[in-house]
Design a protein around this motif. Structure first.
Motif, PDB file in Angstrom:
ATOM      1  N   ASP A  37       0.830  -1.213   0.000  1.00 51.57           N
ATOM      2  CA  ASP A  37       0.000   0.000   0.000  1.00 51.57           C
ATOM      3  C   ASP A  37       0.865   1.264   0.000  1.00 51.57           C
ATOM      4  O   ASP A  37       0.602   2.213  -0.755  1.00 51.57           O
ATOM      5  CB  ASP A  37      -0.928   0.006   1.219  1.00 51.57           C
ATOM      6  N   ARG A  38       1.884   1.295   0.833  1.00 49.74           N
ATOM      7  CA  ARG A  38       2.752   2.472   0.877  1.00 49.74           C
ATOM      8  C   ARG A  38       3.492   2.678  -0.450  1.00 49.74           C
ATOM      9  O   ARG A  38       3.681   3.815  -0.897  1.00 49.74           O
ATOM     10  CB  ARG A  38       3.766   2.332   2.017  1.00 49.74           C
ATOM     11  N   MET A  40       2.426   1.822  -3.501  1.00 53.12           N
ATOM     12  CA  MET A  40       1.494   2.352  -4.487  1.00 53.12           C
ATOM     13  C   MET A  40       1.163   3.824  -4.204  1.00 53.12           C
ATOM     14  O   MET A  40       1.076   4.640  -5.126  1.00 53.12           O
ATOM     15  CB  MET A  40       0.210   1.525  -4.496  1.00 53.12           C
ATOM     16  N   GLU A  41       1.002   4.161  -2.941  1.00 52.20           N
ATOM     17  CA  GLU A  41       0.682   5.551  -2.600  1.00 52.20           C
ATOM     18  C   GLU A  41       1.833   6.495  -2.958  1.00 52.20           C
ATOM     19  O   GLU A  41       1.616   7.583  -3.503  1.00 52.20           O
ATOM     20  CB  GLU A  41       0.373   5.653  -1.103  1.00 52.20           C
ATOM     21  N   ARG A  42       3.077   6.067  -2.655  1.00 50.49           N
ATOM     22  CA  ARG A  42       4.220   6.912  -2.971  1.00 50.49           C
ATOM     23  C   ARG A  42       4.406   7.050  -4.468  1.00 50.49           C
ATOM     24  O   ARG A  42       4.970   8.046  -4.943  1.00 50.49           O
ATOM     25  CB  ARG A  42       5.486   6.319  -2.341  1.00 50.49           C
ATOM     26  N   GLY A  44       1.913   7.411  -6.492  1.00 49.05           N
ATOM     27  CA  GLY A  44       0.792   8.182  -7.011  1.00 49.05           C
ATOM     28  C   GLY A  44      -0.299   7.340  -7.623  1.00 49.05           C
ATOM     29  O   GLY A  44      -1.104   7.836  -8.417  1.00 49.05           O
ATOM     30  N   ASP A  46      -3.619   5.638  -7.032  1.00 46.86           N
ATOM     31  CA  ASP A  46      -4.710   5.690  -6.057  1.00 46.86           C
ATOM     32  C   ASP A  46      -5.312   4.302  -5.858  1.00 46.86           C
ATOM     33  O   ASP A  46      -5.297   3.449  -6.752  1.00 46.86           O
ATOM     34  CB  ASP A  46      -5.785   6.667  -6.531  1.00 46.86           C
ATOM     35  N   GLU A  47      -5.874   4.121  -4.636  1.00 43.80           N
ATOM     36  CA  GLU A  47      -6.471   2.829  -4.325  1.00 43.80           C
ATOM     37  C   GLU A  47      -7.632   2.487  -5.237  1.00 43.80           C
ATOM     38  O   GLU A  47      -7.908   1.306  -5.492  1.00 43.80           O
ATOM     39  CB  GLU A  47      -6.932   2.835  -2.862  1.00 43.80           C
ATOM     40  N   ARG A  50      -6.827   0.254  -8.298  1.00 43.93           N
ATOM     41  CA  ARG A  50      -6.247  -1.063  -8.044  1.00 43.93           C
ATOM     42  C   ARG A  50      -7.322  -2.057  -7.606  1.00 43.93           C
ATOM     43  O   ARG A  50      -8.249  -1.703  -6.885  1.00 43.93           O
ATOM     44  CB  ARG A  50      -5.179  -0.984  -6.945  1.00 43.93           C
ATOM     45  N   SER A  75       8.113   2.337  -9.274  1.00 40.62           N
ATOM     46  CA  SER A  75       7.762   2.158  -7.864  1.00 40.62           C
ATOM     47  C   SER A  75       8.257   0.818  -7.330  1.00 40.62           C
ATOM     48  O   SER A  75       8.697   0.720  -6.183  1.00 40.62           O
ATOM     49  CB  SER A  75       6.241   2.268  -7.694  1.00 40.62           C
TER      50      SER A  75
END
Length: 336
Positions: A37-38, A40-42, A44, A46-47, A50, A75
């Motif tokens: 999760d971290r 993917m967030e870093r 850019g 968005d949840e 996915r 990433s």
């Protein structure tokens, strides 16, 4: 089943998950979700872009095609190892985590039970479970091993997008139950694995198979002694092996030196008479009869005065006497 949709697939698996007890496995699953999760967030992503499928010791992320694949790759190459390192620093030795990852692309569909299916997904799962990828993680000091599918290499990696080191990817062939799978591994190929041969490279020569006679083909179409042959000599003839060669015929004897030998009688050549112990006649042209022998002395027994046999002589009388065959005494000039 829904219609297939195109997705970028990120698969992440924990190394040696089954070696842990239940408490450790539960802790590792929470760590894995947190790290992904971290990451993917870093990046850019968005949840809402996915879709996730939980596989116990692994997690699969199906990312919307509107998210650029280079963004996903960057990433995984840089952010995922950083997030994993931060978590491992705070965990005990028994809770340390190392990850195998695969980035692939293709079509997937959702069946009636809510399970994602598809041939491209099966292909990605086999890459994740390949022994070569396991060996790559086991033999390197880092905590992440990444492999990408052939389609991701062809469409993205080989074009040297920013943050994607194409020169550090190596083409490999992974073994699977459905045959060899081509893929690209980030970082060095493990010693226990095998890189794909370069185009045009000759592979190893096939091992000759012995035939029923215990022989195997030689390097030039002949035969080479097999295990029962008792030797290592090889025959390099292109013709098939024949039966025993016939014995060679004895070489002809050398002809005797040229010459004419007489043991008696009085041979005549063209009117010439040769007799006695003569060695030869030299000179130029000779006309008429040439008589060689005892000339000028008294006639020999059984001979006329001209040294010819009488008309009524018998063959035995015409034979030379023993005295005629003896060489002249020392100091006595013989006929020349």
């Amino acid at each position: 089943m829904n219609d297939p949709v195109n997705r970028t697939m990120l698969l992440v698996d924990i190394e040696k998950f089954s070696d842990r007890d239940d408490v450790e496995q539960a802790f590792l699953r929470r760590m894995l979700y947190d790290v992904v999760d971290r990451t993917m967030e870093r990046a850019g992503i968005d949840e809402t872009l996915r879709l996730r499928a939980d596989q116990g010791d692994s997690v699969m992320e199906f990312i919307d095609p509107n998210v650029p694949v280079p963004q996903v790759l960057r990433s995984v190459i840089s952010e995922l190892p950083a997030q994993l390192k931060a978590v491992n620093r705070m965990a005990s030795r028994g809770a340390q985590m190392r990850l195998r990852t695969v980035v692939a692309s293709g079509f997937i569909a959702l069946d009636e039970r809510g399970i994602w299916v598809g041939g491209d997904l099966n292909h990605a799962c086999r890459l994740l479970d390949a022994d070569l990828l396991r060996a790559a993680l086991r033999e390197r000091s880092g905590d992440v091993a990444l492999c990408v599918s052939q389609s991701v290499w062809t469409g993205i990696v080989r074009h040297h997008h920013l943050g994607i080191p194409a020169e550090e990817f190596h083409e490999v062939t992974l073994a699977s139950k459905n045959g060899p799978l081509p893929a690209w591994l980030l970082g060095p190929v493990p010693a226990s694995g095998q890189a794909a041969p370069s185009p045009g490279a000759a592979g190893p020569a096939p091992t000759p198979v012995p035939d029923a006679s215990g022989e195997r083909p030689g390097p030039a179409g002949g035969t080479e002694a097999g295990p029962s042959g008792g030797g290592s000599a090889s025959t390099s003839t292109s013709a098939p092996a024949a039966g025993p060669a016939p014995a060679a015929a004895p070489a002809p004897a050398a002809p005797p030196p040229a010459g004419i030998h007489f043991t008696g009688g009085a041979p005549a050549f063209g009117g010439s008479l040769v007799m006695g112990n003569q060695h030869g006649v030299s000179g130029g042209r000779v006309d008429g009869d040439v008589v060689m022998g005892s000339v000028g002395g008294p006639p020999r027994p059984g001979r006329a005065s001209d040294d010819h046999p009488p008309a009524d002589a018998t063959p035995d009388q015409d034979a030379p006497s023993p005295d005629d065959r003896q060489p002249p005494a020392t100091g006595e000039a013989g006929p020349r």
